[in-house]
Design an enzyme around this catalytic site. Structure first.
Site, mmCIF file in Angstrom:
data_model
loop_
_atom_site.group_PDB
_atom_site.id
_atom_site.type_symbol
_atom_site.label_atom_id
_atom_site.label_comp_id
_atom_site.label_asym_id
_atom_site.label_seq_id
_atom_site.Cartn_x
_atom_site.Cartn_y
_atom_site.Cartn_z
ATOM 1 N N PRO A 109 -25.913 -5.901 14.993
ATOM 2 C CA PRO A 109 -26.047 -4.597 14.340
ATOM 3 C C PRO A 109 -26.981 -4.570 13.133
ATOM 4 O O PRO A 109 -26.988 -3.601 12.387
ATOM 5 C CB PRO A 109 -24.618 -4.288 13.898
ATOM 6 C CG PRO A 109 -24.047 -5.632 13.593
ATOM 7 C CD PRO A 109 -24.655 -6.571 14.604
ATOM 8 N N GLY A 110 -27.752 -5.631 12.886
ATOM 9 C CA GLY A 110 -28.823 -5.538 11.904
ATOM 10 C C GLY A 110 -28.647 -6.290 10.602
ATOM 11 O O GLY A 110 -29.506 -6.204 9.729
ATOM 12 N N CYS A 230 -22.773 -18.876 16.316
ATOM 13 C CA CYS A 230 -21.521 -19.011 15.574
ATOM 14 C C CYS A 230 -20.481 -19.687 16.460
ATOM 15 O O CYS A 230 -19.350 -19.216 16.590
ATOM 16 C CB CYS A 230 -21.030 -17.657 15.064
ATOM 17 S SG CYS A 230 -20.842 -16.394 16.351
#
Length: 302
Positions: A109-110, A230
């Protein structure tokens, strides 16, 4: 926690690792230097009465004593952006410069894309791509709220990304923060391991290899690529980079990281990887009281 047992041979103090993985993760924000200096953001938090602690490794990363980091005055006005502490590492390692052309292959999402723009003083071009059309609205919203005007948003499959919309044929730097099995987010999302399977892990690794190969192809000679996930799985980390080393002209480079971390592994489950993968960083939750991350820095060979 059972799937994590497979990593016992490669994690020092595995019991401490397991214990921290079962504790909730605190909240952190990144100072958005496009709109405010770190000192101004801190002053705003103080005026609002929000408790905080600045990260030793990066003055623009702040741990907050609140369960609603997005509800603060500083967040509303774009001075800060809620972002997990270790999530801020890959853009710092990529180290983009003002005026460069930078590709964020999996941007929504940026958080990292807008961090790249901030590191570039919002000068140059950050091509923020994501294959999921539904996630682009969040990417655009965050770019607008944070004042990141250097972003160009695209919606392509990064594995066969085309530069035809642009007037250049290569990027200076590329970030591949790849979709993964997300084991390192377990402190934030306790149900992460529900339904975990090796089949899914290997399926995701295939996608990761395709994206990283395309990033090397789309980056100029001498350019830099950062690959990050991750997750803890070597199949999604070192094995992916090793595959690209064997199929593309690139090499793993060293980098400094002030956070405590472990080196990349060069052997796993009977497979041997290139010795240079020791230069990668594995950040485990118990080392800095954060989430988990893997980061590798590559250079395209001239």
């Amino acid at each position: 926690m059972e799937p994590l047992e497979r990593y016992r041979p490669i994690i020092d103090d595995f019991e401490a690792f397991l214990e921290v993985c079962q504790r909730p993760l605190g909240n952190a924000v990144r100072v958005n230097t496009i709109k405010a200096s770190a000192d101004r953001a801190v002053a705003t938090l103080e005026e609002e009465g929000v408790g905080f602690e600045r990260a030793d490794w990066n003055p623009n990363v702040i741990r907050l004593e609140t369960d609603s980091p997005g509800s603060t005055w500083s967040s509303f006005h774009g001075f800060t952006h809620g972002q997990e502490e270790v999530s801020a590492v890959p853009p710092v390692v990529l180290d983009p410069r003002p005026g460069e052309r930078v590709w964020d292959a999996c941007a929504a999402p940026g958080g990292k894309a807008t961090q790249l723009a901030a590191l570039m003083d919002d000068r140059g071009t950050v091509v923020a791509n994501d294959s999921n059309l539904g996630r682009l609205s969040a990417l655009r919203f965050n770019a607008e709220r944070l004042g990141a005007t250097a972003l160009a948003v695209t919606n392509q499959d990064a594995r066969n990304y085309s530069l035809k919309p642009f007037d250049f044929d290569a990027f200076d730097r590329s970030l591949v923060d790849a979709p993964c099995s997300c084991e390192g987010t377990i402190r934030k999302n306790p149900d992460t391991l529900d339904g975990w399977t090796e089949e899914h892990m290997h399926s995701v690794a295939g996608v990761q290899k395709g994206i990283l190969r395309r990033a090397v192809q789309a980056t100029r000679e001498g350019g830099t690529i950062v690959y990050s996930t991750c997750t803890f799985a070597p199949e999604e980390n070192e094995a992916v980079v090793n595959h690209v080393l064997e199929t593309e002209d690139c090499r793993v480079r060293e980098f400094d990281l002030a956070l405590e971390h472990s080196p990349g592994v060069t052997e796993w489950d009977g497979e041997a990887y290139d010795e240079s993968l020791e230069r990668a960083a594995r950040i485990y939750p118990h080392q800095n009281d954060t989430g988990g991350f893997f980061v590798a820095k590559l250079e395209v060979s001239a």
